[in-house]
Design a protein around this motif. Structure first.
Motif, mmCIF file in Angstrom:
data_model
loop_
_atom_site.group_PDB
_atom_site.id
_atom_site.type_symbol
_atom_site.label_atom_id
_atom_site.label_comp_id
_atom_site.label_asym_id
_atom_site.label_seq_id
_atom_site.Cartn_x
_atom_site.Cartn_y
_atom_site.Cartn_z
ATOM 1 N N ASN A 1 -4.594 0.460 0.446
ATOM 2 C CA ASN A 1 -4.204 -0.229 2.013
ATOM 3 C C ASN A 1 -4.471 -1.520 1.970
ATOM 4 N N PRO A 2 -3.885 -2.240 2.852
ATOM 5 C CA PRO A 2 -4.203 -3.602 3.076
ATOM 6 C C PRO A 2 -5.348 -3.892 3.713
ATOM 7 N N ASN A 3 -5.780 -5.117 3.847
ATOM 8 C CA ASN A 3 -6.774 -5.895 4.526
ATOM 9 C C ASN A 3 -6.925 -5.426 5.964
ATOM 10 N N CYS A 4 -8.023 -5.120 6.455
ATOM 11 C CA CYS A 4 -8.158 -4.147 8.065
ATOM 12 C C CYS A 4 -7.451 -5.451 9.125
ATOM 13 N N THR A 5 -7.467 -6.623 8.852
ATOM 14 C CA THR A 5 -6.703 -7.465 9.736
ATOM 15 C C THR A 5 -5.143 -7.479 9.597
ATOM 16 N N THR A 6 -4.742 -7.234 8.018
ATOM 17 C CA THR A 6 -3.378 -7.228 7.841
ATOM 18 C C THR A 6 -2.817 -5.787 8.535
ATOM 19 N N ILE A 7 -3.417 -4.711 8.596
ATOM 20 C CA ILE A 7 -3.119 -3.374 8.973
ATOM 21 C C ILE A 7 -2.839 -3.606 10.489
ATOM 22 N N VAL A 8 -3.760 -3.985 11.170
ATOM 23 C CA VAL A 8 -3.478 -4.083 12.748
ATOM 24 C C VAL A 8 -2.248 -4.694 13.078
ATOM 25 N N LEU A 9 -2.040 -6.045 12.414
ATOM 26 C CA LEU A 9 -0.985 -6.929 12.583
ATOM 27 C C LEU A 9 0.105 -6.433 12.165
ATOM 28 N N VAL A 10 0.435 -5.877 11.073
ATOM 29 C CA VAL A 10 1.913 -5.478 10.454
ATOM 30 C C VAL A 10 2.259 -4.157 11.178
ATOM 31 N N LEU A 11 1.305 -3.133 11.796
ATOM 32 C CA LEU A 11 1.443 -2.009 12.369
ATOM 33 C C LEU A 11 2.520 -2.445 13.655
ATOM 34 N N SER A 12 2.035 -3.409 14.305
ATOM 35 C CA SER A 12 2.460 -4.292 15.363
ATOM 36 C C SER A 12 3.869 -4.972 15.269
ATOM 37 N N LEU A 13 4.174 -5.403 13.912
ATOM 38 C CA LEU A 13 5.227 -6.395 13.401
ATOM 39 C C LEU A 13 6.297 -5.379 12.920
ATOM 40 N N LYS A 14 5.971 -4.387 12.493
ATOM 41 C CA LYS A 14 7.023 -3.615 11.946
ATOM 42 C C LYS A 14 8.120 -2.916 13.053
ATOM 43 N N PRO A 15 7.855 -2.825 13.856
ATOM 44 C CA PRO A 15 8.872 -2.386 15.037
ATOM 45 C C PRO A 15 9.662 -3.464 15.548
ATOM 46 N N LEU A 16 9.214 -4.879 15.284
ATOM 47 C CA LEU A 16 9.781 -6.045 15.510
ATOM 48 C C LEU A 16 10.768 -6.522 14.677
#
Length: 342
Positions: A145-160
């Motif tokens: 799984n990714p870095n903790c900061t990356t996970i939070v960011l990418v979960l918000s980027l995916k729908p965009l």
């Protein structure tokens, strides 16, 4: 019948979070706690400096800690909370011995044949498992799984992404627990903010490109996306708050972004939250203390969504040791069961 689970690096902060989340899990039962040589043979409850909750779970208190030797471990899956330098050596030994490794360590995240997975974002990347086994001649495999900061960011980027996302600038305010225990000295962080976290910006700028890329059957074609990050440590115990500037290749409205966030659905897995992205409309939310535990720590919360010329600005918050670490590995393991890889 529950699957047997082992935890590598069981006494560290992330190892403890694994144990806390797995202690009452409906699919897994902890059967092996694996620690450093000096702790082997000792009872977990007597040896661990437990810091993640009030008490060590009763189910593991009397488990005898075992060595990092795959020949003596009986488990269906191994969760790795090892530091990266140790994971680099130990995880392949377990994979060669036929174990499935769900790893939170950074050692193999960016290897070409190792899946880097957020289940809601890129479940198809598990197709790399067969590539990895073939390339390395392993009976087992590693999924990260990714870095903790990356996970939070990418979960918000995916729908965009479907809105034409092309560039992201992110400034992070990262919790102390992200540095482990004992972490940052008190005189270094009290009345202070640390404007540098070693290696963090590189991870946040590169991992999203793999996560949001396309699997072509043999490798991941990285996303055509530019990410620029500035990472900071702040005096908060849990919860990474990130300020995001998102640019698109067309004019995008706030309403479109909100609809994309709210339409992004969780998976039907035991650790999945009821709602994946929680949108707050108050001008002063999200806040770590108020919002980090949403969805049992597995949801993310976005707020202050606003337009600035061709860009959309917003804040996103997630629990760094649950969604960003142990919970992420556990969700990956649940997805592997669903996909019949375990």
């Amino acid at each position: 019948m529950k699957l047997k689970a082992a935890v590598l690096g069981a006494t560290g902060m992330v190892g403890q979070k694994f144990i806390q989340l797995l202690s009452d899990h409906e699919w897994f039962e902890i059967t092996s706690l694996i620690a450093s040589e000096k702790r082997v043979g000792k009872f977990y409850g007597e040896e661990v400096n437990w810091v993640v909750s009030a008490n060590v779970p009763e189910k593991v208190k009397d488990l005898e800690m075992q060595p990092m030797d795959p020949k003596v471990i009986d488990a269906d899956i191994v969760f790795s909370a090892l530091p990266s330098d140790i994971a680099k050596k130990v995880e392949p030994e377990f994979a060669k011995a036929g174990f499935v490794i769900a790893s939170n360590a950074s050692a193999y995240r960016m290897d070409e044949d190792v899946p880097l997975v957020i289940p809601e974002v890129n479940p198809d990347h598990l197709g790399l498992v067969e590539v990895q086994k073939r390339n390395r001649n392993w009976d087992g495999f590693i999924v990260t799984n990714p870095n903790c900061t990356t996970i939070v960011l990418v979960l918000s980027l995916k729908p965009l992404m479907d809105l034409g996302l092309r560039k992201v600038i992110v400034s992070t305010m990262q919790a102390l627990s992200g540095a482990g225990f004992p972490g940052v000295p008190s005189l270094g962080i009290m009345d202070n903010i640390l404007p540098f976290i070693k290696g963090e910006e590189e991870k946040v700028e590169t991992e999203p490109l793999k996560l949001l890329g396309k699997f072509d059957g043999e490798r991941i074609r990285f996303a055509d996306l530019k990410v620029s990050a500035s990472c900071h440590r702040v005096p908060v115990i849990d919860g990474h708050l990130e300020s995001v500037w998102a640019e698109f290749n067309r004019d995008v409205s706030v309403e479109e972004v909100v609809d994309a966030f709210e339409s992004f659905k969780p998976l039907d897995l035991p650790t999945s939250p009821e709602k994946l992205i929680i949108v707050r409309n108050e001008p002063d939310r999200p806040q770590p203390r108020l919002d980090r535990d949403e969805g049992g720590g597995m949801s993310i919360t976005v707020g202050r969504i606003r337009k600035d010329d061709s860009a959309i600005k917003y804040l996103v918050l997630g629990h760094n040791t649950v969604r960003g670490a142990a919970g992420a590995s556990i969700l990956n393991a649940e997805l592997m069961i669903k996909e019949k890889l375990i």
